[in-house]
Enzyme design. Structure first.
Site, PDB file in Angstrom:
ATOM      1  N   ARG A 217     -67.633 -16.262  25.444  1.00  0.00           N
ATOM      2  CA  ARG A 217     -67.822 -17.371  26.384  1.00  0.00           C
ATOM      3  C   ARG A 217     -68.417 -16.784  27.644  1.00  0.00           C
ATOM      4  NH1 ARG A 217     -63.795 -22.291  27.731  1.00  0.00           N
ATOM      5  NH2 ARG A 217     -64.667 -22.840  25.713  1.00  0.00           N
TER       6      ARG A 217
ATOM      7  N   HIS B 228     -72.522 -25.696  23.851  1.00  0.00           N
ATOM      8  CA  HIS B 228     -71.176 -25.433  23.318  1.00  0.00           C
ATOM      9  C   HIS B 228     -71.207 -25.832  21.838  1.00  0.00           C
ATOM     10  CE1 HIS B 228     -67.033 -24.608  23.209  1.00  0.00           C
ATOM     11  NE2 HIS B 228     -66.547 -25.538  24.005  1.00  0.00           N
TER      12      HIS B 228
ATOM     13  N   GLN C 192     -68.006 -26.572  19.728  1.00  0.00           N
ATOM     14  CA  GLN C 192     -67.391 -27.853  20.086  1.00  0.00           C
ATOM     15  C   GLN C 192     -68.096 -29.002  19.373  1.00  0.00           C
ATOM     16  OE1 GLN C 192     -64.713 -28.574  22.408  1.00  0.00           O
ATOM     17  NE2 GLN C 192     -64.912 -30.486  21.280  1.00  0.00           N
TER      18      GLN C 192
ATOM     19  N   ASP D  99     -66.848 -35.906  29.358  1.00  0.00           N
ATOM     20  CA  ASP D  99     -66.384 -34.555  29.687  1.00  0.00           C
ATOM     21  C   ASP D  99     -66.269 -34.509  31.206  1.00  0.00           C
ATOM     22  OD1 ASP D  99     -65.830 -31.808  29.719  1.00  0.00           O
ATOM     23  OD2 ASP D  99     -67.914 -31.199  29.376  1.00  0.00           O
TER      24      ASP D  99
ATOM     25  N   CYS E 151     -63.985 -33.398  24.891  1.00  0.00           N
ATOM     26  CA  CYS E 151     -63.819 -32.023  24.407  1.00  0.00           C
ATOM     27  C   CYS E 151     -62.564 -31.372  24.985  1.00  0.00           C
ATOM     28  CB  CYS E 151     -65.052 -31.199  24.752  1.00  0.00           C
ATOM     29  SG  CYS E 151     -65.431 -31.200  26.516  1.00  0.00           S
TER      30      CYS E 151
ATOM     31  N   ARG F 283     -60.949 -28.257  16.044  1.00  0.00           N
ATOM     32  CA  ARG F 283     -61.564 -27.003  16.487  1.00  0.00           C
ATOM     33  C   ARG F 283     -61.112 -25.859  15.570  1.00  0.00           C
ATOM     34  NH1 ARG F 283     -63.498 -26.216  21.585  1.00  0.00           N
ATOM     35  NH2 ARG F 283     -64.381 -24.412  20.517  1.00  0.00           N
TER      36      ARG F 283
HETATM   37  N1  NVA Z   1     -68.493 -28.821  30.374  1.00  0.00           N
HETATM   38  C1  NVA Z   1     -67.240 -28.108  30.408  1.00  0.00           C
HETATM   39  C2  NVA Z   1     -66.730 -27.897  29.033  1.00  0.00           C
HETATM   40  C3  NVA Z   1     -65.394 -27.243  28.944  1.00  0.00           C
HETATM   41  C4  NVA Z   1     -64.950 -27.033  27.526  1.00  0.00           C
HETATM   42  C5  NVA Z   1     -67.432 -26.790  31.137  1.00  0.00           C
HETATM   43  O1  NVA Z   1     -68.436 -26.103  30.889  1.00  0.00           O
HETATM   44  O2  NVA Z   1     -66.594 -26.442  31.965  1.00  0.00           O
HETATM   45  N1   CP Z   2     -63.116 -27.719  24.623  1.00  0.00           N
HETATM   46  C1   CP Z   2     -62.959 -26.416  24.932  1.00  0.00           C
HETATM   47  O1   CP Z   2     -63.823 -25.588  24.693  1.00  0.00           O
HETATM   48  O2   CP Z   2     -61.770 -26.138  25.530  1.00  0.00           O
HETATM   49  P1   CP Z   2     -61.345 -24.745  26.182  1.00  0.00           P
HETATM   50  O3   CP Z   2     -62.156 -24.590  27.443  1.00  0.00           O
HETATM   51  O4   CP Z   2     -59.885 -24.898  26.445  1.00  0.00           O
HETATM   52  O5   CP Z   2     -61.668 -23.656  25.200  1.00  0.00           O
END
Ligand code: NVA
Ligand code: CP
Length: 308
Positions: A104, A131, A134, A226, A267, A295
């Site tokens: 990540r 993502h 997801q 989201d 998500c 997931r």
């Molecule tokens: N759009 C959000 C998704 C988190 C799973 C982020 O990037 O923080």
């Molecule tokens: N939806 C998702 O990726 O959640 P986390 O940020 O908790 O991994």
């Protein structure tokens, strides 16, 4: 069809058929977990997080263990990466120990740099651009609940962010219609929309961009939102909330414009009272916990496909 050894950085890198095969594998593993409990035996995976995570991190760790492998999880800063060792040198080192990297990252280009410097598969566990785990998992959720993709419409209401990008690609590959409602200036990236439109020519899905949430959710089967303030955007929080609220909040009222059996997806993590009300996320149309569960199922299908 074999996806063995491939990187999983963006859904755009895979054909619809290949993505289907991952969903099928996920369903197969879910039904016959015992039969797959050794497919990753003797394999180690480095999970590297430059940003926080609950779902992605835990579902990958559990999935790897359930398939007989060993996850090794690190925060970016506790590796020498945090002191400036290059991403390339890190990749070249890690491949001497582990069989796959799941990362990540803040910048998508970090994933490209990892992938360029190693032969082992690199999986995108979220970047600023997309993502994919997801969105593919969301396709699994939708398929389980609706039994099909054709003829369905997903309405995205909110920020044109990383999750929105991956859903645009996923819907256009699998043949769902997608309507994206964002405030002006928060639309998804042009290059992603262009890719989705190209894909839509093959799948027949219709893609719409609008600044009107009611228009987007008209006749929708799925309303998806989201956070308005993604990780890394915290400094813009005040400005963003002013732009997005109240119009882009998903409320029970907004569901009046969608199909009767329209479901709510997110998500997660959710900012209750911002992009969605408690009444919606805790209400009967919400499938967010089932979505989160999937997931894990998707992660297993993905790992078994790429590294089994
Ligand atoms: N759009 C959000 C998704 C988190 C799973 C982020 O990037 O923080
Ligand atoms: N939806 C998702 O990726 O959640 P986390 O940020 O908790 O991994």
């Amino acid at each position: 069809m074999s996806l063995k050894g491939k990187d999983f950085l963006s859904l755009a890198d895979f054909s619809a058929k290949e993505l289907w095969s991952i969903l099928e594998k996920a369903l197969e593993v879910e039904k016959n977990l015992d039969r797959f409990s050794n497919v990753l035996a003797g394999r180690f995976f480095a999970l590297i997080f430059e940003k926080p995570s609950t779902r992605t991190r835990v579902s990958f760790e559990v999935a790897i263990r359930q398939l007989g492998g060993t996850p090794l999880t690190f925060n970016w800063i506790e590796l020498q990466l945090g002191r400036g060792e290059t991403v390339g040198d890190t990749a070249k080192t890690l491949e001497r120990y582990v069989h796959g990297i799941i990362a990540r990252v803040v910048e998508h280009k970090t994933l490209l740099e990892l992938a360029k410097n190693t032969e082992i598969p690199v999986v995108n566990a979220l970047s600023n651009l997309c993502h994919p785990c997801q969105a593919l998992s969301d396709m699994l959720t939708i398929y389980k609940l609706k039994g099909k993709f054709e003829g369905l419409k997903l309405a995205w209401v909110g920020d044109g962010n990383n999750v929105c990008h991956s859903l645009l690609i996923a819907c256009s590959k699998f043949g769902l219609d997608i309507s994206v409602a964002t405030p002006k200036g928060y639309e998804p990236k042009k290059e992603i929309v262009k890719k989705a439109l190209e894909e839509a020519k093959n799948s027949g899905s219709r893609i719409e961009l609008t600044n009107n949430p009611r228009k987007a959710v008209k006749n929708a089967d799925i309303i998806y939102t989201d956070t308005f303030v993604s990780m890394g955007k915290e400094a813009e929080k005040r400005k963003r909330l002013k732009v997005f609220l109240p119009r882009f909040q998903v409320t029970t009222k907004l569901f009046d414009y969608a199909k009767k059996d329209c479901i709510f997806m997110h998500c997660l993590p959710a900012k209750r009272g911002e992009e969605v009300t408690d009444k919606v996320i805790d209400g009967p149309k919400s499938v967010v916990w089932f979505q989160a569960e999937n997931r894990l199922h998707l992660q297993r299908g993905l790992l078994a496909s790429l590294m089994g």
